[in-house]
Design an enzyme around this catalytic site. Structure first.
Site, PDB file in Angstrom:
ATOM      1  CG  ASP A   1      -6.143   9.632   1.723  1.00  0.00           C
ATOM      2  OD1 ASP A   1      -5.939   8.400   1.691  1.00  0.00           O
ATOM      3  OD2 ASP A   1      -5.245  10.453   1.977  1.00  0.00           O
TER       4      ASP A   1
ATOM      5  CG  HIS B   1      -3.232   6.462   2.888  1.00  0.00           C
ATOM      6  ND1 HIS B   1      -3.523   7.683   2.304  1.00  0.00           N
ATOM      7  CD2 HIS B   1      -1.881   6.342   2.844  1.00  0.00           C
ATOM      8  CE1 HIS B   1      -2.403   8.269   1.926  1.00  0.00           C
ATOM      9  NE2 HIS B   1      -1.380   7.474   2.240  1.00  0.00           N
TER      10      HIS B   1
ATOM     11  CB  SER C   1       0.915   9.682   2.365  1.00  0.00           C
ATOM     12  OG  SER C   1       0.715   9.309   1.032  1.00  0.00           O
TER      13      SER C   1
END
Length: 518
Positions: free
Chosen positions: A200, A252, A422
């Site tokens: 990520d 994220h 996601s």
């Protein structure tokens, strides 16, 4: 007599020239066939380039034979077998091309040249002359363009800082997939003993909801060791905090990691498998090289200097909440390799819905386990990408999971809401960790885990028909097989057993040759 000899001599010379010419033409045709394996998109990238160069990937013909791997039960031995086979195969087949690059004899311009052993590829940035030359090399099978990345989903409006009253215990997504039922009797499993790999944007490793779950953190000694637990292939294009060795350039990665394993021991129970451990490779999303290097690192983690790889420390499951437009197969071979090593690969389906045929890559690759997104009411979200799968011809995604307004950890020791596939994929990754903890005999048996998740999902239907498959069918192209139910999957393996012995003829009492039980 001498005239006959001269005639015969000329005839023999003609035959020799014909054979030589034929062999030469065959060799030219072979090179031409190699050149024809260049994807037209590579030339399009070159034409659109401002400097006359493009990034492309050379795939070599020889592939390591990993068929024996699935029969190796020992986790350490299996990883070592796959790693050594891959290294040996790549070294042998890439030797000539690497030597030509080292000697500087490749014509044209080559400004980047990065070999990889995990899929026997070389990533090159060069011009058209170099491309055509490299494509004609005997060991090169095909040339594909680099994959374009979609930017990671941004978090929505700030939820609340750490310690806020907004923390209400177990998050709704964790509760909806019935993770709590697996944490308690009779299973009493929270993911202990299982390692999750996260590819990520980085992680705030010392976030209150994440630090205790990081494999690099030694709570007893009160210190951290990032060797074999953290990897950043391109700190110059992302970030690299010198104080900790880690960072999250976007937020994220901290958010997705929280959904897999997060929890602060109090009301912030944000993760599906809070007793599992996580490691991280910052592969989202500076470049294709970064993506390839992070997946290679996951198969054989290294120290912080990139040395002393150890496949025994690879994760049991990898979460990939990243991707780009569909139709790219550059990661397919890598996912197949990870599967051979016993590691399951979970991918978010993409956020290009609600039209049919919008699955992103690499989630549309046959070796990926693709996850779409649902909301609190078990409805597929409007953004969740749909099938069919362009490569397998089957429906897609595989299953769905909560992915709308998901509250999880965020840099600054905070918590934020975010929506996207996601956010759905980490629910599935955490669920896999729970199941492997419930039944360790499933470790390495990726096909069985995937089928278990499909068959125990809550079947969901829609009014949308894609590629002739009605939304009322199971599986369909919106929900796949349905919304994940980890408790149902745990119940199925909890009642499972093992048959040992022979199938015998009732009359003779002798074993029946070739008989099997499925």
């Amino acid at each position: 007599m001498s005239q006959k000899i001269k005639v015969f001599g000329l005839f023999a010379l003609g035959v020799a020239l014909f054979i030589f010419s034929a062999l030469f033409l065959l060799r030219v045709e072979a090179f031409t066939a190699n050149a024809a394996a260049i994807d037209p998109a590579v030339y399009a990238d070159l034409d659109a380039s401002t400097d006359g160069q493009a990034t492309y990937i050379l795939y070599f013909r020889e592939q390591a034979d990993l068929s024996e791997a699935e029969h190796i039960d020992d986790w350490v031995e299996r990883g070592r077998f796959v790693y050594e086979r891959l290294r040996t195969t790549a070294a042998r087949s890439q030797r000539a091309v690497q030597a030509k690059h080292a000697l500087g004899v490749i014509p044209g311009q080559v400004t980047e040249f990065q070999p990889f052993w995990i899929a026997n590829v070389v990533v090159v940035r060069g011009d058209r002359e170099a491309l055509d030359y490299l494509a004609r090399q005997p060991h090169v099978a095909r040339v594909l363009p680099e994959m374009k990345y979609d930017p990671p989903e941004p978090p929505v409006a700030l939820d609340q800082p750490a310690g806020s009253v907004a923390a209400t215990g177990v998050e709704w997504g964790v509760a909806q997939i019935n993770a709590e039922a697996v944490w308690t009797a009779p299973y009493n499993s929270r993911g202990a003993g299982i390692v999750i790999g996260m590819i990520d944007t980085g992680v705030q490793w010392d976030h209150p909801a994440l630090m205790a779950h990081y494999r690099g953190w030694d709570a007893n000694a009160g210190r951290v060791d990032h060797n074999y637990n953290w990897f950043n292939p391109e700190p110059e294009n992302t970030c690299d905090d010198a104080a900790t060795g880690t960072c999250d350039w976007h937020g994220h990665g901290t958010h997705t990691t929280g959904t897999t394993v997060g929890g602060d021991g109090g009301d912030n129970q944000i993760g599906v498998a809070p007793d599992a451990k996580w490691i991280h490779a910052l592969g989202c999303c500076p470049s294709n090289e970064a993506g390839l290097r992070t997946m290679q690192w996951m198969l054989a983690p290294t120290d912080l200097q990139g040395r002393n790889p150890d496949p025994a420390l690879r994760p049991h499951v990898i979460n990939n909440s990243w991707g780009g437009p569909g139709g790219s197969l550059i990661f397919q071979d890598i996912m197949a390799v990870l599967k051979a090593a016993g590691t399951m690969v979970v991918f978010s389906a993409g956020n290009s819905g609600s039209a049919c045929g919008t699955l992103g890559s690499p989630s549309d690759n046959p070796a990926a386990f693709s996850v779409g997104a649902t909301d609190r009411w078990n409805s597929v979200t409007g953004f969740s990408s749909r099938g069919p799968n362009p490569f397998s011809g089957k429906t897609g995604p595989e299953i769905t999971a909560p992915g709308s307004q998901i509250r999880s950890s965020y840099p600054g020791s905070a918590y934020r809401l975010s929506s996207g596939t996601s956010m759905a994929a980490p629910h599935v990754t955490g669920a896999v960790a729970l199941l492997l903890s419930v039944e360790p005999d499933l470790i390495g048996k990726v096909d069985q885990i995937e089928e278990l998740l499909r068959r125990t999902a809550v079947p969901l239907v829609s009014s949308q028909t894609c590629d002739g498959v009605a939304g009322s069918e199971i599986p369909n192209n919106a929900y796949g097989w349905g919304r994940i139910d980890v408790a149902a999957a745990a119940g199925m393996i909890w009642q499972a057993g093992t048959y040992v012995g022979n199938i015998r003829d009732v009359e003779t009492g002798l074993p029946v040759p070739g008989a099997t039980i499925a």
